[in-house]
Scaffold this motif. Structure first.
Motif, PDB file in Angstrom:
ATOM      1  N   ASN A 604      32.254   3.515  63.009  1.00 43.22           N
ATOM      2  CA  ASN A 604      33.154   3.358  62.866  1.00 43.22           C
ATOM      3  C   ASN A 604      34.285   4.003  63.849  1.00 43.22           C
ATOM      4  O   ASN A 604      32.989   4.850  65.359  1.00 43.22           O
ATOM      5  CB  ASN A 604      33.980   3.394  62.080  1.00 43.22           C
ATOM      6  CG  ASN A 604      33.856   2.305  60.002  1.00 43.22           C
ATOM      7  OD1 ASN A 604      34.278   0.918  60.582  1.00 43.22           O
ATOM      8  ND2 ASN A 604      32.864   2.894  59.941  1.00 43.22           N
ATOM      9  N   ASN A 605      35.882   4.399  63.838  1.00 45.96           N
ATOM     10  CA  ASN A 605      35.929   5.123  64.982  1.00 45.96           C
ATOM     11  C   ASN A 605      36.616   6.283  64.760  1.00 45.96           C
ATOM     12  O   ASN A 605      37.650   6.625  65.239  1.00 45.96           O
ATOM     13  CB  ASN A 605      36.647   4.424  66.143  1.00 45.96           C
ATOM     14  CG  ASN A 605      36.031   3.508  67.072  1.00 45.96           C
ATOM     15  OD1 ASN A 605      35.397   3.721  67.267  1.00 45.96           O
ATOM     16  ND2 ASN A 605      37.249   2.054  66.740  1.00 45.96           N
ATOM     17  N   LEU A 606      36.496   7.093  63.845  1.00 41.73           N
ATOM     18  CA  LEU A 606      36.979   7.770  62.303  1.00 41.73           C
ATOM     19  C   LEU A 606      37.105   9.001  63.423  1.00 41.73           C
ATOM     20  O   LEU A 606      35.605   9.523  64.424  1.00 41.73           O
ATOM     21  CB  LEU A 606      36.318   8.395  61.381  1.00 41.73           C
ATOM     22  CG  LEU A 606      35.959   6.862  60.966  1.00 41.73           C
ATOM     23  CD1 LEU A 606      34.952   7.164  59.049  1.00 41.73           C
ATOM     24  CD2 LEU A 606      37.779   6.249  60.098  1.00 41.73           C
ATOM     25  N   THR A 607      38.175   9.761  63.112  1.00 44.78           N
ATOM     26  CA  THR A 607      38.638  11.485  63.976  1.00 44.78           C
ATOM     27  C   THR A 607      38.550  12.114  63.225  1.00 44.78           C
ATOM     28  O   THR A 607      38.421  11.982  61.652  1.00 44.78           O
ATOM     29  CB  THR A 607      39.489  10.867  64.808  1.00 44.78           C
ATOM     30  OG1 THR A 607      40.142   9.969  64.096  1.00 44.78           O
ATOM     31  CG2 THR A 607      39.000   9.563  65.883  1.00 44.78           C
ATOM     32  N   GLY A 608      38.856  13.374  63.693  1.00 41.52           N
ATOM     33  CA  GLY A 608      39.248  14.302  62.439  1.00 41.52           C
ATOM     34  C   GLY A 608      37.939  15.635  62.251  1.00 41.52           C
ATOM     35  O   GLY A 608      36.601  14.842  62.636  1.00 41.52           O
ATOM     36  N   GLU A 609      37.645  16.072  61.273  1.00 36.63           N
ATOM     37  CA  GLU A 609      37.132  16.665  60.969  1.00 36.63           C
ATOM     38  C   GLU A 609      36.111  16.679  58.928  1.00 36.63           C
ATOM     39  O   GLU A 609      36.978  15.212  58.720  1.00 36.63           O
ATOM     40  CB  GLU A 609      36.960  18.417  60.496  1.00 36.63           C
ATOM     41  CG  GLU A 609      37.913  19.207  62.024  1.00 36.63           C
ATOM     42  CD  GLU A 609      38.305  20.813  62.305  1.00 36.63           C
ATOM     43  OE1 GLU A 609      37.288  21.196  60.322  1.00 36.63           O
ATOM     44  OE2 GLU A 609      37.894  20.871  62.854  1.00 36.63           O
ATOM     45  N   VAL A 610      34.749  16.640  58.988  1.00 34.81           N
ATOM     46  CA  VAL A 610      34.633  16.844  57.566  1.00 34.81           C
ATOM     47  C   VAL A 610      35.346  17.629  56.922  1.00 34.81           C
ATOM     48  O   VAL A 610      34.854  18.770  56.819  1.00 34.81           O
ATOM     49  CB  VAL A 610      33.185  16.907  57.594  1.00 34.81           C
ATOM     50  CG1 VAL A 610      32.637  16.349  55.808  1.00 34.81           C
ATOM     51  CG2 VAL A 610      32.179  16.138  58.606  1.00 34.81           C
ATOM     52  N   ILE A 611      36.345  16.906  55.699  1.00 36.37           N
ATOM     53  CA  ILE A 611      36.726  17.656  55.266  1.00 36.37           C
ATOM     54  C   ILE A 611      36.933  18.752  53.906  1.00 36.37           C
ATOM     55  O   ILE A 611      35.440  18.162  53.744  1.00 36.37           O
ATOM     56  CB  ILE A 611      38.487  17.447  55.048  1.00 36.37           C
ATOM     57  CG1 ILE A 611      37.966  15.560  53.906  1.00 36.37           C
ATOM     58  CG2 ILE A 611      39.473  16.454  55.563  1.00 36.37           C
ATOM     59  CD1 ILE A 611      38.618  14.952  53.118  1.00 36.37           C
ATOM     60  N   GLN A 612      36.995  19.232  53.984  1.00 35.40           N
ATOM     61  CA  GLN A 612      36.495  20.633  52.827  1.00 35.40           C
ATOM     62  C   GLN A 612      36.285  19.735  51.686  1.00 35.40           C
ATOM     63  O   GLN A 612      35.509  20.288  50.808  1.00 35.40           O
ATOM     64  CB  GLN A 612      37.813  22.041  52.500  1.00 35.40           C
ATOM     65  CG  GLN A 612      37.214  22.909  51.894  1.00 35.40           C
ATOM     66  CD  GLN A 612      36.259  23.669  51.556  1.00 35.40           C
ATOM     67  OE1 GLN A 612      35.408  24.145  53.123  1.00 35.40           O
ATOM     68  NE2 GLN A 612      35.301  24.240  50.980  1.00 35.40           N
ATOM     69  N   GLU A 613      37.569  19.289  51.032  1.00 35.23           N
ATOM     70  CA  GLU A 613      37.588  18.820  49.537  1.00 35.23           C
ATOM     71  C   GLU A 613      36.657  17.846  49.887  1.00 35.23           C
ATOM     72  O   GLU A 613      36.028  17.617  48.599  1.00 35.23           O
ATOM     73  CB  GLU A 613      38.836  17.214  49.837  1.00 35.23           C
ATOM     74  CG  GLU A 613      40.668  18.750  49.586  1.00 35.23           C
ATOM     75  CD  GLU A 613      40.432  18.407  50.874  1.00 35.23           C
ATOM     76  OE1 GLU A 613      39.748  18.618  52.318  1.00 35.23           O
ATOM     77  OE2 GLU A 613      41.456  19.165  51.365  1.00 35.23           O
TER      78      GLU A 613
END
Lengths: 923, 213
Positions: A604-613
Motif C-alpha cells: 500500500n502507500n502507508l506512511t508513519g511509524e509502526v505505532i507503539q500501541e
C-alpha cells in the motif's frame, strides 16, 4: 393416622409453590393435597406429589406411612439419598422417584418391598451398582433405572423377576455382559439398555422372550454377530442395535419379525448383502442400516407396493449398482438416504412415483446423467441432496414446481447451463448450494423472490454479469458465497437490506467500483472476503459491524485511509488489506485488537511509524507491512510476540538497527527486512531463531561482520545478506547450514579473506552468490562438490588460482573480475603459469609445453573414445534425451547459470566406472 | 420422530464440513496430510482448512496465483504416513519432508506432481519400493530418498528423467543393480552406497539386473 408423621415429612421439604399449604392440623388429613386415604378413611394409602416443585430431602419419616401403597414424588427437585427406611413400607406397590436429583446408592432395603410392582427411580444422580436384592421383588412389573450414573454389571438375579414387563436401564454406565438369565423374564415387553458400556455378545436366549416388543441396545460395545434367535421374537416392533461393534451378516431370520416397524442396525461392522425383505416385513416403517460394510445392491424385493416403508437409510456402506428401480414401488417412502456409497448410473425418470418423498439424499455417489425433469412432480420434496456426484446437463425448469423445497444441494457435480429463473419459484427455499459446477450466465434476476433464503452458495462456477439488485430482498440471507466466478459490476445498494448477513465471500471475481456507503448498516457481518476483485474507493462502509472476525480485501484498488472504526471489532483475528492503494497511517486504535492473528497491510502507500500501541497485539503470527512507505525504527517490542512466525517489513524506509530483541521470537520462520535503511551490526541474537527458514536482510546499510551465531539457524533454506556494507571474513560456520537450498547470497558487501572451504558442505545449495566482495585466495576445491549448484557467481573479487574443474560448465560471467583466476571457463592455468613464473628457463618451458601437449593429446584421444562410446549408448536411450533438449532451450537464461549441456559432457565419470567394470566380465 | 430428525442431521453433518473445506483442492490435500501425521511440536497448528487457500499456512509457500509451490517441513518431528492426496499439488516444486519419522510407503500419486523440482524425503522411516511413477516427474532435479528403509529395485524408468541432477538413495535396503543409462550415467557411486543388497552397476545386456531382488 399420624398427622405428626406427615408434618415431619413436610418439614423436610421446601415447597415454593405451596402445594403442602393445606397440610395443617385443622384440616382433615384425607383432604390434604396429594394424599389418598383408604376407603375407611383410617389409613393413608397413596401419596402423589409429582411435579410439585418440591426440593429438600425424602425424609426417613416416610416409613411411618405403613399402609402406603403408592408413593409418587417424581419430577421434583429432591436431593439426598433414597432413605433405606422406605424398605419398611411393606404394603408399597408402586414407587415413583424418577426425575429428581437424588444421589447415593439404591439401598438393599428396597429389596424388602415384597409387594412392589413398579419401581421407577431413573433420571437421578444415583450411583453404584444395582443391588442384587432387587431380585427378591418377584411381583415387579416395571423397573426403571434409566438416565442415572449407575455402574457395575446387570445382576443375574434379574432373572428372578418373572413378572417383569418393562426393564429400562438406558443411559447409565453399566458394563459387563447382558446376563443370559434375562431370558427367564418371559413377560418382558420392553428391554432397553442403550447408552451403556455393555460388552460381549447379545445372548441368544433373548430369543425366548416372546412377548418382547422393544429391544433397544444401541450405543454399547456389543460384539459378535446378531443372534439368529432374534428372529423368534414374533411380537417385536422395535429393534435398535445401532452404534455397537456387531459384525457378520444380517441374519436372514430377521425377516420373520412380521410385526417389526423399526429396524436400526446402523454404525456397526456388518458385512455381506442386504437381505431385508419388505415382502415379509410388511409392517416395517424405518430401515436404518447406515455406516456398516454392507456390499452389493439393494434387493429387488426390499420394497413392495402397499408397504408402510417410510424411511430407508443406507448411507456410508459399500453398496453399488444403479439406482434400484424397485425402490420406486415404495410410494409410502418419505426419506431415502443412499449417500456415501458406490451407486452409479442415471437417476430414473420414475422418481416421481415417490410422491410422498420429503428427503432424497443421494450425495457422494457416482450418479451421472441428467436430473430428470419429473423431479418437478415430487411435490412433497423438502430436501434434495445430490452433491458430489457426476451429474451433467441443466437444472430442469420443472424444479420450479417444488413449493416445499427448502434445501437444494447440487454442489460438486458437472452441471451446466444457466441457473433457471424458475428455481426462484421454489418459495420455501432456505438453502441453495451449487458450488463447483459449470453454471454459466447470470444469477437469476428474480432471486429476490426467495424470501426465506438463508444460505446461497454459487462459488466456483462460470457465472458472469452483475449481482441482481433484488438479491437485497432476500432479507433472511446469512451466508452469501459468490467467490470464484466471473461476476462483475458493483455491489447494488440494496445490499443494505441484508441485515442478517454474517458471511459474505466474493473473492476472485471482477467486481469493481466503490462500495455502497449503506453497507455500513450491516451490523452482523463477521466474515468478509472481497479479495482479488477491482473494488475501489474507501473501505469505510465495511467497518460498520463490530462483530468482524475476518476481513480480507487483498488485491483490490481500495484507496483512502484505514478506518479506525475497525478497531471496534474486538474479535477480529484476520485483517488483510494488502495490495491496495491505502494511504495514511496505521490507526493507533488497532492496539485494541488483541485477538489479531494476521495483519497484512503490505503493498500500500502507508506512511508513519509502526505505532507503539500495536505492541498489545501479541497474538500476531503474521505481520506483513512490507512495500509501503513506513518510517521510524523496527520496534524492539516485536520480540514479545512469542507466536510470530512471519515478519515482513521489507521495502519501506525503516532506519536504525536490527533489534537484538527479535532473537526472542523463537517461532519465527520468515524474517524479511530487506530494502530499508537499516544500519549497524547484525545482532548475534539472530542465532536464537532456530526455526528460521528465510532470512533476508539484503539492500540495507548493515555493517560489521556476519555473526557466526547464524550457524544455529539450522533450518535456513534461504539466506540473503547482499548489498550491505558487511566486512570481515565469511564465517566458516556457515558450512553448518546444511539445509541451505534456495540461495546463499552475500554479494555486494565488503567481505574479505578466503572463501571458507566449509561451504563445500552445503550439498543442497542451488544458488551461491559471493560476487562483488574482496574475497581472496583460491576457490576451495571443496566447492567443486556442490553438485546441486545451478547458479554460481564468484565474480568481481580478488580470487586467484584454479577454478575447480567441476565448475567449468558455468559461464565466464560467474568468474570474471578476478584477474588471477584461471582454468575453464577462464583461460587455462598453463597460460597464466607461463606468464607468471618468469624464473623458469626457456628449455624448461619448452619441456613443460611438450609435456602438456602430449598429455592433452592423450586425454583428447581418450575423451574422443569415451564420447563415441557414450554417443553409442546414448542412442539406445529413449527419446527423452531429445525432449530434454527442447526443455533447455526454454529455460531462464541467467548469466551465471550452469550450462546443462556442459554438465552432461563433464559429469560422466560414473560411465567410466561402469565401463571399466564391464571389462573383466567380458573376458 | 425427534430421534430421526437428529439422525438425519448427523448424517448431513459431513456435508456441511465438506462445504467449507472444498474451497480448494490443494488446501484439502494438505489437510489430509495433516490428519495423517502426528505433530507433537504443533508445527501444523496454523493449517486451518476453512481458509480460502493454504497460502497463509506456515511451512507452505504459494506462487502469485495462490498455488502451492513449496512444502517445507524438514526436521519437524513429524510421524505418520504420507497421503496420496499430495499428488493433487500440481504446482508443487519443493516437497521437503526430510529428517522426520515418517513411515509407510511413498505414495505413487507423488508421480503426478508435474512441477516438482525437488523431492526431499531423506532420513525418515519410509518403506516399500521407490514408486516407478516418479519417472513422470519430468522437471525433477533433486531426488533425495537416502536414510530410509526403502526396498525393491531402483525403477529403470527413473533413468528417463531428463533433468535429474542429484539422486541419493543411499542408506536404504534396495536391491538389484544400479541403472547406468539415461540420466544415471553421471551419478556417483556414493548416491547408492549402503544398500547391502544392491549389487552394483547394471551390466548392459549380459546379466538380468533383477538379480538378488
Amino acid at each position: 393416622m399420624d398427622s405428626s408423621c406427615l408434618q415431619r415429612i413436610k418439614s423436610q421439604l421446601v415447597d415454593p409453590e405451596g402445594v403442602l399449604r393445606n397440610w395443617s392440623s385443622g384440616i382433615d388429613i384425607c383432604s390434604w393435597n396429594g394424599l389418598t386415604c383408604s376407603e375407611d378413611l383410617t389409613h393413608v394409602v397413596g401419596l402423589n406429589l409429582s411435579g410439585s416443585g418440591l426440593s429438600g430431602i425424602i425424609s426417613p419419616e416416610f416409613s411411618c406411612l405403613v399402609s402406603l401403597q403408592i408413593l409418587d414424588l417424581s419430577s421434583n427437585y429432591l436431593t439426598g439419598p433414597i432413605p433405606p427406611e422406605l424398605g419398611k413400607l411393606q404394603n408399597l406397590k408402586e414407587l415413583y422417584l424418577y426425575s429428581n436429583f437424588l444421589s447415593g446408592k439404591i439401598s438393599a432395603e428396597l429389596g424388602l418391598l415384597k409387594k412392589l410392582q413398579v419401581l421407577r427411580v431413573g433420571n437421578n444422580m444415583l450411583t453404584g451398582e444395582i443391588t442384587p436384592h432387587l431380585g427378591n421383588l418377584t411381583d415387579l412389573r416395571v423397573l426403571g433405572l434409566a438416565f442415572s450414573l449407575l455402574n457395575g454389571s446387570i445382576p443375574v438375579e434379574i432373572g428372578n423377576l418373572k413378572s417383569l414387563k418393562i426393564l429400562n436401564l438406558q443411559q447409565n454406565s453399566f458394563s459387563g455382559l447382558i446376563p443370559g438369565e434375562i431370558s427367564s423374564c418371559l413377560e418382558l415387553q420392553v428391554f432397553s439398555a442403550a447408552g451403556n458400556m455393555l460388552e460381549g455378545e447379545i445372548p441368544a436366549s433373548i430369543g425366548k422372550l416372546e412377548s418382547l416388543e422393544i429391544l433397544h441396545l444401541a450405543n454399547n460395545t456389543l460384539s459378535g454377530s446378531i443372534p439368529i434367535e432374534l428372529g423368534s421374537l414374533s411380537n417385536l416392533k422395535y429393534l435398535n442395535l445401532l452404534g455397537n461393534g456387531l459384525n457378520g451378516k444380517i441374519p436372514v431370520e430377521l425377516n420373520q419379525l412380521s410385526m417389526l416397524e423399526t429396524l436400526d442396525l446402523s454404525n456397526n461392522k456388518l458385512s455381506g448383502k442386504i437381505n431385508i425383505l419388505n415382502s415379509r416385513l410388511r409392517n416395517l416403517e424405518s430401515l436404518v442400516l447406515s455406516d456398516n460394510f454392507l456390499t452389493g445392491g439393494i434387493p429387488s424385493d426390499l420394497c413392495v407396493s402397499n408397504s408402510n416403508l417410510q424411511k430407508v437409510f443406507l448411507s456410508l456402506n459399500n453398496l453399488s449398482g444403479t439406482f434400484p428401480s424397485e425402490l420406486l414401488n415404495c410410494s409410502s417412502l418419505q426419506q431415502l438416504d443412499l449417500s456415501n456409497n458406490g451407486f452409479y448410473g442415471q437417476l430414473p425418470s420414475g422418481l416421481d412415483n415417490l410422491r410422498n418423498l420429503t428427503d432424497l439424499v443421494l450425495n457422494n455417489n457416482s450418479f451421472s446423467g441428467k436430473l430428470p425433469s419429473e423431479i418437478g412432480n415430487m411435490s412433497s420434496l423438502k430436501g434434495l441432496y445430490l452433491f458430489h456426484n457426476s451429474l451433467t446437463g441443466r437444472i430442469p425448469v420443472e424444479i420450479g414446481k417444488l413449493q416445499r423445497l427448502t434445501v437444494l444441494y447440487l454442489y460438486e457435480n458437472q452441471l451446466s447451463g444457466s441457473i433457471p429463473r424458475e428455481l426462484t419459484n421454489c418459495s420455501s427455499l432456505m438453502e441453495i448450494d451449487l458450488f463447483g459446477n459449470h453454471f454459466t450466465g447470470s444469477i437469476p434476476a428474480t432471486i429476490g423472490k426467495l424470501k426465506h433464503l438463508v444460505f446461497l452458495q454459487l462459488r466456483q462456477n462460470d457465472l458472469s454479469g452483475p449481482i441482481p439488485p433484488c438479491l437485497g430482498y432476500c432479507k433472511k440471507l446469512q451466508k452469501l458465497a459468490l467467490a470464484d466466478n466471473r461476476l462483475s459490476g458493483s455491489l447494488p445498494p440494496t445490499f443494505r437490506f441484508l441485515t442478517e448477513l454474517s458471511v459474505v465471500t466474493l473473492y476472485n471475481n471482477s467486481f469493481e467500483g466503490p462500495l455502497p456507503e449503506s453497507l455500513f448498516l450491516l451490523k452482523n457481518l463477521s466474515i468478509i472476503n472481497f479479495s482479488h476483485n477491482r473494488f475501489s474507493g474507501s473501505i469505510f462502509p465495511l467497518s460498520g459491524s463490530s462483530t468482524l472476525i475476518v476481513l480480507d480485501l487483498t488485491n483490490n484498488s481500495f484507496s483512502g485511509g484505514i478506518p479506525t472504526r475497525l478497531a471496534e471489532s474486538k474479535n477480529l483475528t484476520r485483517l488483510r488489506l494488502g495490495h491496495n492503494h491505502l494511504t495514511g497511517t496505521i490507526p493507533s486504535e488497532f492496539g485494541q485488537l488483541i485477538e489479531l492473528n494476521f495483519l497484512d497491510l503490505s503493498f500500500n502507500n502507508l506512511t508513519g511509524e509502526v505505532i507503539q500501541e500495536l505492541s498489545n497485539c501479541n497474538q500476531l503470527e503474521h505481520l506483513l507491512l512490507n512495500d509501503n512507505r513506513l518510517t521510524g525504527t523496527v520496534p524492539s517490542w516485536l520480540g514479545r510476540f512469542q507466536g510470530l512466525g512471519e515478519l515482513d517489513l521489507s521495502s519501506n524506509d525503516f532506519h536504525g538497527t536490527v533489534p537484538a530483541e527479535l532473537g526472542s521470537c523463537s517461532k519465527l520462520l520468515k524474517l524479511s527486512l530487506h530494502s530499508n535503511n537499516l544500519s549497524g551490526w547484525i545482532p548475534p541474537e539472530i542465532g536464537n531463531l532456530t526455526c528460521l527458514n528465510v532470512l533476508d536482510l539484503q539492500r540495507n546499510n548493515l555493517t560489521g561482520p556476519i555473526p557466526s551465531t547464524v550457524q544455529q539457524c539450522k533450518k535456513l533454506y534461504e539466506l540473503r545478506l547482499s548489498e550491505n556494507f558487511l566486512t570481515g571474513m565469511i564465517p566458516s560456520e556457515l558450512g553448518k547450514l546444511t539445509e541451505l537450498q534456495v540461495i546463499l547470497d552475500l554479494s555486494r558487501n565488503q567481505l574479505s579473506g578466503e572463501i571458507p572451504s566449509s561451504l563445500g558442505k552445503l550439498m543442497k545449495l542451488e544458488r551461491l552468490n559471493l560476487s562483488f566482495n574482496q574475497l581472496q585466495g583460491e576457490v576451495p576445491p571443496s566447492l567443486g562438490r556442490l553438485t546441486s549448484l545451478q547458479m554460481l557467481n564468484l565474480s568481481n573479487n580478488l580470487l586467484q588460482g584454479q577454478v575447480p574443474s567441476t565448475f567449468s560448465g558455468f559461464p565466464l560471467s560467474s568468474f570474471v573480475g578476478n584477474k588471477d583466476l584461471c582454468g575453464a571457463p577462464l583461460v587455462s592455468c598453463s597460460e597464466s603459469v607461463g606468464s607468471e613464473r618468469k624464473w623458469l628457463s626457456d628449455n624448461e618451458v619448452a619441456a613443460i609445453i611438450v609435456a602438456i601437449v602430449f598429455t592433452s593429446t592423450v586425454i583428447c584421444l581418450v575423451l574422443i573414445y569415451m564420447m563415441l562410446r557414450i554417443w553409442f549408448d546414448w542412442r539406445k536411450v529413449s527419446v527423452s534425451s531429445s525432449d530434454s533438449g527442447g526443455l533447455e532451450s526454454n529455460r531462464e537464461e541467467m548469466q551465471w547459470f550452469y550450462g546443462e549441456d556442459n554438465e552432461k559432457k563433464n559429469g560422466d565419470y560414473w560411465r567410466v566406472n561402469s565401463l571399466t567394470s564391464v571389462q573383466p566380465q567380458e573376458k | 420422530m425427534a430421534l430421526w430428525a437428529l439422525f438425519l442431521l448427523l448424517l448431513l453433518q459431513p456435508s456441511f464440513l465438506l462445504k467449507s473445506s472444498m474451497a480448494n483442492l490443494e488446501g484439502d490435500a494438505l489437510f489430509a496430510l495433516r490428519r495423517a501425521l502426528k505433530d507433537p511440536a504443533n508445527v501444523l497448528q496454523s493449517w486451518d482448512p476453512t481458509l480460502v487457500n493454504p497460502c497463509t499456512w506456515f511451512h507452505v509457500t504459494c506462487d502469485g496465483d495462490n498455488r502451492v509451490t513449496r512444502l517445507d517441513l524438514g526436521n519437524a518431528n513429524l510421524s505418520g504416513k504420507l497421503v496420496p492426496e499430495l499428488g493433487r499439488l500440481e504446482h508443487l516444486q519443493y516437497l521437503e519432508l526430510y529428517r522426520n519419522k515418517l513411515r509407510g510407503p511413498i505414495p505413487k500419486e507423488i508421480g503426478a506432481l508435474k512441477s516438482l523440482l525437488s523431492l526431499g524425503l531423506y532420513h525418515n522411516n519410509l518403506s516399500g519400493p521407490i514408486p516407478p511413477s516418479l519417472s513422470r516427474l519430468t522437471n525433477l532435479k533433486f531426488l533425495r530418498l537416502n536414510g530410509n528403509s526403502l526396498t525393491g529395485r531402483i525403477p529403470r524408468d527413473l533413468t528417463t528423467l531428463p533433468n535429474l541432477k542429484i539422486i541419493d538413495v543411499s542408506n536404504n535396503d534396495l536391491c538389484g543393480s544400479i541403472p547406468t543409462t539415461g540420466s544415471f550415467y553421471k551419478f556417483n557411486e556414493r548416491s547408492f552406497e549402503n544398500n547391502p543388497r544392491l549389487k552394483g552397476p547394471e551390466l548392459m545386456g549380459s546379466v538380468n539386473y533383477e538379480i538378488g531382488c
